[in-house]
Design an enzyme around this catalytic site. Structure first.
Site, PDB file in Angstrom:
ATOM      1  NE  ARG A  72     -10.190  -3.526  -5.732  1.00 35.92           N
ATOM      2  CZ  ARG A  72      -9.243  -2.477  -5.784  1.00 35.92           C
ATOM      3  NH1 ARG A  72      -8.305  -2.339  -6.659  1.00 35.92           N
ATOM      4  NH2 ARG A  72      -9.129  -1.481  -4.765  1.00 35.92           N
ATOM      5  CG  HIS A 120      -7.339  -5.273  -3.825  1.00 30.14           C
ATOM      6  ND1 HIS A 120      -8.124  -5.584  -2.727  1.00 30.14           N
ATOM      7  CD2 HIS A 120      -6.646  -3.889  -3.828  1.00 30.14           C
ATOM      8  CE1 HIS A 120      -8.004  -4.532  -1.787  1.00 30.14           C
ATOM      9  NE2 HIS A 120      -7.228  -3.424  -2.445  1.00 30.14           N
ATOM     10  CG  ASP A 128      -8.775  -1.614   0.371  1.00 29.82           C
ATOM     11  OD1 ASP A 128      -7.574  -2.003   0.251  1.00 29.82           O
ATOM     12  OD2 ASP A 128      -9.165  -1.191  -0.582  1.00 29.82           O
ATOM     13  CE1 TYR A 153       2.040   5.547  -1.525  1.00 32.73           C
ATOM     14  CE2 TYR A 153      -0.330   4.961  -2.231  1.00 32.73           C
ATOM     15  CZ  TYR A 153       1.115   5.034  -2.517  1.00 32.73           C
ATOM     16  OH  TYR A 153       1.422   4.178  -3.720  1.00 32.73           O
ATOM     17  CG  HIS A 165      -4.795   4.552  -0.177  1.00 33.21           C
ATOM     18  ND1 HIS A 165      -4.292   4.921  -1.454  1.00 33.21           N
ATOM     19  CD2 HIS A 165      -4.686   3.179  -0.009  1.00 33.21           C
ATOM     20  CE1 HIS A 165      -4.263   3.938  -2.040  1.00 33.21           C
ATOM     21  NE2 HIS A 165      -4.329   2.695  -1.231  1.00 33.21           N
ATOM     22  CG  ASP A 174     -11.852   6.674   1.427  1.00 36.72           C
ATOM     23  OD1 ASP A 174     -10.777   6.138   0.970  1.00 36.72           O
ATOM     24  OD2 ASP A 174     -12.684   6.742   0.537  1.00 36.72           O
ATOM     25  CG  HIS A 175      -9.433   2.630   1.662  1.00 34.74           C
ATOM     26  ND1 HIS A 175      -9.491   3.730   0.801  1.00 34.74           N
ATOM     27  CD2 HIS A 175      -8.268   1.696   0.976  1.00 34.74           C
ATOM     28  CE1 HIS A 175      -8.502   3.551  -0.317  1.00 34.74           C
ATOM     29  NE2 HIS A 175      -7.761   2.365  -0.127  1.00 34.74           N
ATOM     30  CG  HIS A 191      -4.104  -1.167   0.035  1.00 36.19           C
ATOM     31  ND1 HIS A 191      -4.935  -1.958  -0.796  1.00 36.19           N
ATOM     32  CD2 HIS A 191      -2.678  -1.757  -0.233  1.00 36.19           C
ATOM     33  CE1 HIS A 191      -4.006  -3.043  -1.391  1.00 36.19           C
ATOM     34  NE2 HIS A 191      -2.781  -2.851  -1.101  1.00 36.19           N
TER      35      HIS A 191
END
Length: 254
Positions: A179, A195, A202, A231, A234, A236-237, A239
């Protein structure tokens, strides 16, 4: 009385001789063929083992970091010590090689088979890890170069390749990796997010054969930082981050 060989027997003898000659030739060709290598990427020579140093070790470490001992911080330092021996041994065992912790022809050939000509692992590429908001490689935060970002992402992709193999070589999908600062601000990322440096990615399942928690558990050996379901933010993914301390939290998974 002199026996006259039957035509069929003579023909069989000739064919048999030809087959033996052909087989011998094939064995000779196979035994003298050069080992596979990646001309456009990196080629090792000789054998690497505990005590070896230099760029050849660094290149090896990048590719086996995801197989380091659980609960350890694996350093890419060009020095073949006990940690690298363990990572190589785990890699060898995972791919059905003789697990002696010494990197030789068989280990290198397996690595060649796992990488593309740009040195990325065959199941991940640069288009998956560039800036998630704008695409390409926008200017990183102050003090960081794109070359450094890509070097970190190369390590992350190879660690992800280890996770993928640990999960039965089922596909994984990258939803975010590098990012730029503008992108990180836009998505509300932490000001010191891994990132920003290319040290994080992710992941989500790429098929129904893999679950979110399956990824989280399989990642604990490969990344010091693992955040997943349980956590905050988080669910849906998963990290994953490369950092100097271990922090792993996914209470719904482990």
């Amino acid at each position: 009385m002199r026996l006259i060989p039957r035509p069929g027997r003579r023909l069989g003898t000739v064919i048999g001789s030809l087959l033996v000659t052909l087989a011998t030739s094939l064995v000779a060709i196979t035994s003298t063929a050069a080992p596979a290598h990646a001309d456009a990427c990196y080629t090792w020579s000789g054998t690497l083992q505990q005590g070896s140093t230099g760029n050849a070790v660094t290149q090896l470490q990048i590719r086996v970091a995801g197989w380091a001992a659980s609960g350890t911080i694996f350093s890419i330092d060009g020095s073949y010590g006990p940690a690298t021996t363990t990572a190589v041994r785990n890699f060898q065992a995972a791919y059905g090689l003789s697990a002696d912790g010494v990197a030789g022809t068989n280990t290198f050939n397996k690595l060649y088979a796992l990488q593309d000509d740009d040195c990325t692992p065959i199941h991940f590429d640069w288009s998956e890890v560039d800036d998630v908001c704008y695409g390409g490689w926008p200017t990183p935060i102050s003090g960081v170069t794109i070359a450094q970002v890509k070097a970190n992402l190369m390590q992350a992709m190879w660690r992800a390749e280890a996770i993928r193999h640990r999960l039965g070589d089922n596909p994984l999908r990258v939803t975010s990796a590098y990012r730029s600062k503008a992108c990180n601000d836009a998505v509300g990322g932490a000001s010191n997010s891994n990132h920003l440096y290319g040290r994080a990615m992710d992941l989500v399942p790429g098929s129904s054969a893999t679950t979110m928690c399956g990824i989280a558990r399989a990642s604990r050996q490969s990344f010091p930082q693992v955040l997943g379901p349980g956590y905050p933010d988080h669910s849906d993914h998963i990290h994953l981050g490369i950092q100097s301390s271990i922090y792993q939290s996914a209470s719904q998974c482990f």
